[in-house]
Design an enzyme around this catalytic site. Sequence first.
Site, mmCIF file in Angstrom:
data_model
loop_
_atom_site.group_PDB
_atom_site.id
_atom_site.type_symbol
_atom_site.label_atom_id
_atom_site.label_comp_id
_atom_site.label_asym_id
_atom_site.label_seq_id
_atom_site.Cartn_x
_atom_site.Cartn_y
_atom_site.Cartn_z
ATOM 1 N N HIS A 131 55.419 41.628 42.048
ATOM 2 C CA HIS A 131 54.992 40.505 42.546
ATOM 3 C C HIS A 131 54.628 40.098 40.939
ATOM 4 O O HIS A 131 54.202 38.472 40.513
ATOM 5 C CB HIS A 131 54.258 40.211 43.683
ATOM 6 C CG HIS A 131 54.774 40.479 44.983
ATOM 7 N ND1 HIS A 131 55.806 39.615 45.460
ATOM 8 C CD2 HIS A 131 54.528 40.773 45.952
ATOM 9 C CE1 HIS A 131 56.370 40.083 46.549
ATOM 10 N NE2 HIS A 131 55.531 40.990 46.769
ATOM 11 N N HIS A 142 44.317 39.568 39.995
ATOM 12 C CA HIS A 142 45.685 40.047 39.905
ATOM 13 C C HIS A 142 45.826 38.736 38.679
ATOM 14 O O HIS A 142 45.444 37.862 38.201
ATOM 15 C CB HIS A 142 46.966 40.185 40.547
ATOM 16 C CG HIS A 142 46.588 38.805 41.624
ATOM 17 N ND1 HIS A 142 45.635 38.842 42.530
ATOM 18 C CD2 HIS A 142 46.673 38.125 41.474
ATOM 19 C CE1 HIS A 142 45.892 38.158 43.234
ATOM 20 N NE2 HIS A 142 46.741 37.485 42.789
ATOM 21 N N HIS A 170 48.997 35.717 36.975
ATOM 22 C CA HIS A 170 50.309 34.752 36.956
ATOM 23 C C HIS A 170 50.772 34.684 35.635
ATOM 24 O O HIS A 170 49.967 34.279 35.358
ATOM 25 C CB HIS A 170 49.570 33.795 38.384
ATOM 26 C CG HIS A 170 49.450 34.048 39.365
ATOM 27 N ND1 HIS A 170 50.771 34.641 40.919
ATOM 28 C CD2 HIS A 170 48.333 33.958 40.148
ATOM 29 C CE1 HIS A 170 50.271 34.708 41.010
ATOM 30 N NE2 HIS A 170 48.370 35.179 41.007
ATOM 31 N N GLU A 186 48.858 29.078 37.883
ATOM 32 C CA GLU A 186 48.909 27.982 38.957
ATOM 33 C C GLU A 186 48.354 27.141 39.439
ATOM 34 O O GLU A 186 48.510 25.821 40.092
ATOM 35 C CB GLU A 186 48.293 29.106 40.409
ATOM 36 C CG GLU A 186 49.614 30.350 40.293
ATOM 37 C CD GLU A 186 49.880 30.749 41.549
ATOM 38 O OE1 GLU A 186 48.563 31.721 42.140
ATOM 39 O OE2 GLU A 186 50.768 31.545 42.294
ATOM 40 N N HIS A 214 43.135 36.397 38.896
ATOM 41 C CA HIS A 214 42.590 36.026 40.613
ATOM 42 C C HIS A 214 42.012 36.882 41.431
ATOM 43 O O HIS A 214 42.210 38.125 40.724
ATOM 44 C CB HIS A 214 43.976 35.454 41.365
ATOM 45 C CG HIS A 214 44.096 34.343 41.608
ATOM 46 N ND1 HIS A 214 45.286 33.761 42.015
ATOM 47 C CD2 HIS A 214 44.341 33.408 40.312
ATOM 48 C CE1 HIS A 214 45.701 32.919 41.643
ATOM 49 N NE2 HIS A 214 44.328 32.543 40.887
ATOM 50 N N THR A 259 48.824 32.270 47.779
ATOM 51 C CA THR A 259 49.550 31.208 46.360
ATOM 52 C C THR A 259 51.049 32.227 46.838
ATOM 53 O O THR A 259 51.943 32.279 45.956
ATOM 54 C CB THR A 259 49.017 31.381 45.451
ATOM 55 O OG1 THR A 259 49.927 32.280 44.512
ATOM 56 C CG2 THR A 259 47.406 30.705 45.372
HETATM 57 S S1 BO1 Z 1 46.471 35.104 45.819
HETATM 58 O O1 BO1 Z 1 45.202 34.963 44.431
HETATM 59 O O2 BO1 Z 1 46.485 33.624 46.199
HETATM 60 N N1 BO1 Z 1 47.583 34.638 44.509
HETATM 61 C C1 BO1 Z 1 46.739 36.022 46.797
HETATM 62 C C2 BO1 Z 1 47.631 35.866 47.134
HETATM 63 C C3 BO1 Z 1 47.915 36.784 48.137
HETATM 64 C C4 BO1 Z 1 47.120 37.681 48.576
HETATM 65 C C5 BO1 Z 1 45.822 37.572 48.367
HETATM 66 C C6 BO1 Z 1 45.349 36.514 46.962
HETATM 67 N N2 BO1 Z 1 47.888 38.449 49.685
HETATM 68 C C7 BO1 Z 1 46.846 39.495 50.016
HETATM 69 C C8 BO1 Z 1 47.439 40.837 50.781
HETATM 70 C C9 BO1 Z 1 46.694 41.395 51.495
HETATM 71 C C10 BO1 Z 1 45.946 41.992 50.409
HETATM 72 C C11 BO1 Z 1 44.961 41.276 50.008
HETATM 73 C C12 BO1 Z 1 43.796 41.753 49.026
HETATM 74 O O3 BO1 Z 1 46.158 40.649 49.213
HETATM 75 O O4 BO1 Z 1 47.965 39.675 52.318
HETATM 76 O O5 BO1 Z 1 47.414 42.564 52.284
HETATM 77 O O6 BO1 Z 1 45.245 43.363 51.500
HETATM 78 O O7 BO1 Z 1 44.820 42.949 47.839
HETATM 79 ZN ZN ZN Z 2 46.880 35.296 42.570
#
Ligand code: BO1
Ligand code: ZN
Length: 238
Positions: free
Chosen positions: A34, A66, A68, A78, A91, A175
């Site tokens: 992703h 990470h 986007h 975003e 993020h 997100t």
């Molecule tokens: S975000 O910052 O809103 N784009 C975002 C989206 C999804 C996650 C984290 C940040 N997912 C979670 C997973 C967990 C994982 C955690 C940290 O991120 O649901 O399984 O441990 O990596």
């Molecule tokens: Zn993110």
Amino acid sequence: MRRRLLRDSNLGDILFEGYDQAPPGKWRLMNDGHTVMMSLEGESMMEHINITSGGLRDKYRALQFHFHWGSLTGNGSEHTIDGHQYPMEMHIVHMNVQYKSIAEAKGHPNGLAVLSFLFKASDTDNSNYNTIVAGLKNISREGDFVDLSSTFCLDNLLPDTAQLSKYYRYKGSLTTPDCSEVVIWTVFEEPILISQSQLNAFVTTVHFPATGSTLLKMTNNFRSPQPLKNRKVYASRD
Ligand code: BO1
Ligand code: ZN
């Protein structure tokens, strides 16, 4: 209509702990299908990197960061500021230390705090991003990861500390699905400058999970802005 952006004088500076030190252990750059994500090898290593204050009631521990982004022809942030979308967004995901696991944290509206940084294209390379950009070619496919040899601290990736006083705060969601509403969002006003060719490296180097023999470039991995509904957004400064 009631104003939906409010000034909150209680939103002082966020306190960054461990952002100015190279953490023990190695940064791991990975393609999770992703996004492009950086985490520390062995999650316990991240216990050195925390945020407090800035209107946060609890201490939050960094887990990963990470990106986007969009495509060669379109933007990929975003969040938008005054309707302006930026080419990329980073993020830094933190978990409330009062919870024992991410699973537990995801059950509470104050479970996660994500710091969001917007990127703006410039003519010159941002050398602080060289290591990450150079690593992209090693994580072209889903599941690929590479441990980076160079150590660096998170501070280096961010705008100058003095420019972090102005930010926007609201309560929202992850997100990506299931988009749980468990995130205290902080979006910094000051963008990070990065060159167009560094931005292009994200767009052209990494791929989404393969479907059959078709390999699709990882592009437009952002969620579009969502309706504000009844939420308010607070600004730390005018
Ligand atoms: S975000 O910052 O809103 N784009 C975002 C989206 C999804 C996650 C984290 C940040 N997912 C979670 C997973 C967990 C994982 C955690 C940290 O991120 O649901 O399984 O441990 O990596
Ligand atoms: Zn993110």
